[in-house]
Design an enzyme around this catalytic site. Structure first.
Site, PDB file in Angstrom:
ATOM      1  N   GLY A  27     -31.565 -27.305 -50.856  1.00 45.35           N
ATOM      2  CA  GLY A  27     -32.557 -28.373 -50.728  1.00 45.35           C
ATOM      3  C   GLY A  27     -32.127 -29.455 -49.759  1.00 45.35           C
ATOM      4  CG  ASN A  28     -33.601 -29.867 -46.883  1.00 50.03           C
ATOM      5  OD1 ASN A  28     -34.805 -30.082 -46.781  1.00 50.03           O
ATOM      6  ND2 ASN A  28     -33.085 -28.644 -46.812  1.00 50.03           N
ATOM      7  CB  SER A  44     -26.600 -28.226 -42.380  1.00 47.95           C
ATOM      8  OG  SER A  44     -26.794 -26.895 -42.815  1.00 47.95           O
ATOM      9  N   GLY A  45     -25.345 -28.037 -45.480  1.00 53.81           N
ATOM     10  CA  GLY A  45     -24.241 -27.351 -46.148  1.00 53.81           C
ATOM     11  C   GLY A  45     -23.220 -28.243 -46.814  1.00 53.81           C
ATOM     12  CB  SER A  74     -31.211 -30.300 -43.368  1.00 56.79           C
ATOM     13  OG  SER A  74     -31.925 -29.213 -43.951  1.00 56.79           O
ATOM     14  CB  SER A  75     -30.647 -24.971 -41.972  1.00 55.80           C
ATOM     15  OG  SER A  75     -30.956 -24.990 -43.372  1.00 55.80           O
ATOM     16  CG  ASP A  76     -34.815 -26.165 -44.631  1.00 58.19           C
ATOM     17  OD1 ASP A  76     -34.378 -26.305 -45.784  1.00 58.19           O
ATOM     18  OD2 ASP A  76     -35.002 -25.033 -44.105  1.00 58.19           O
ATOM     19  CG  HIS A  95     -36.661 -27.138 -49.023  1.00 59.56           C
ATOM     20  ND1 HIS A  95     -37.519 -26.285 -49.697  1.00 59.56           N
ATOM     21  CD2 HIS A  95     -35.563 -26.394 -48.717  1.00 59.56           C
ATOM     22  CE1 HIS A  95     -36.963 -25.091 -49.777  1.00 59.56           C
ATOM     23  NE2 HIS A  95     -35.769 -25.134 -49.216  1.00 59.56           N
ATOM     24  CG  ASP A 120     -52.999 -37.894 -64.215  1.00 59.23           C
ATOM     25  OD1 ASP A 120     -52.396 -37.978 -65.300  1.00 59.23           O
ATOM     26  OD2 ASP A 120     -54.222 -38.124 -64.070  1.00 59.23           O
ATOM     27  CG  HIS A 168     -37.919 -20.918 -48.268  1.00 57.42           C
ATOM     28  ND1 HIS A 168     -37.686 -21.348 -46.997  1.00 57.42           N
ATOM     29  CD2 HIS A 168     -36.918 -21.458 -49.003  1.00 57.42           C
ATOM     30  CE1 HIS A 168     -36.597 -22.090 -46.963  1.00 57.42           C
ATOM     31  NE2 HIS A 168     -36.113 -22.176 -48.176  1.00 57.42           N
TER      32      HIS A 168
END
Ligand SMILES: O=C(CO)[C@@H](O)[C@H](O)COP(=O)(O)O
Length: 229
Positions: A27-28, A44-45, A74-76, A95, A120, A168
């Site tokens: 996640g990130n 990342s990582g 981050s890789s994302d 994520h 909601d 994913h």
């Protein structure tokens, strides 16, 4: 530069662990300073146990280039950048690999709106993206952003602040990193509720009028993350 935003993004990343939405380095979370055109994102990582606010990486929104930070973003990051460019009203993106939302993503199914808790916070069903093509796999993270934007054609991304990336996992967003984390927590909870509901009654439904009543009661007709514009 951007020390306050780095602190906010750092704390929001730690909140993913606090709310049991991630383990290890999964996640990130990112945040954006739109005036400066800069995005701050998790490195990342890096284990959440060892992470520091000063580890956050600063990336140029337009070019994607790292402008500050010794670690890799981050890789994302390409996914986050596509969404910030396409969704001008968002200030934070999350994520995760939270179990129930990830299960719906792996199953390739939208999370239907069958409860007032869902209504909601998310007006529509939480959509799942479609399979990506072979060509799109080359730049998976960037194309993940593009397929999310494509999936939101006809869906108000402010009123439904989250998506499932097929096979994913979930992404959510909000006015800032904290709001994006809040929506990620709610998303996981409504994913779990929907899963259990369909186990109890596979034919369960919800009157759309009840959706409108709950969403507009909480957000108003011109909703902006819960406040009237
Ligand atoms: O889903 C994935 C990898 O498939 C990533 O989201 C990882 O869960 C986190 O990667 P970094 O943010 O540490 O690069």
């Amino acid at each position: 530069m951007l020390e306050e935003l780095k602190e906010k993004v750092f704390k929001a990343n730690l909140d993913l662990v606090k709310h049991n939405l991630v383990i290890f380095t999964w996640g990130n979370v990112s945040g954006i300073d739109r005036e400066k055109g800069l995005v701050v994102i998790k490195p990342s990582g890096v284990s959440y146990d060892e992470m520091k606010a000063s580890d956050m990486v600063v990336v140029d929104l337009a070019t994607g280039k790292v402008v500050e930070g010794d670690l890799n973003p981050s890789s994302d990051t390409p996914t986050h950048l596509v969404l910030y460019r396409a969704f001008p009203e968002i200030g934070g993106i999350v994520h995760t690999h939270s179990t129930y939302a990830t299960a719906w993503a792996q199953a390739g199914k939208d999370i239907p709106n069958i409860g007032t808790t869902h209504a909601d916070y998310f007006h529509d069903a939480i959509p799942c993206t479609k399979d990506m093509t072979e060509n799109q796999m080359g730049e998976y993270e960037k194309e993940t952003g593009n397929v999310i934007v494509e999936r939101f054609k006809g869906i108000n991304y402010v009123h439904t602040p989250g998506v499932l990336v097929k096979n994913h996992g979930p992404l959510s967003w909000g006015t800032d990193p904290d709001n994006a984390v809040y929506n990620a927590v709610v998303m996981e909870e409504v994913a779990k509720m929907a899963f259990v509901s369909f186990m109890v009654n596979p034919d369960t439904t919800m009157n759309p009028l009840l959706v409108e009543k709950h969403f507009s009661r909480k957000h108003g007709p011109n909703a902006y993350y819960g406040q009237k514009k």
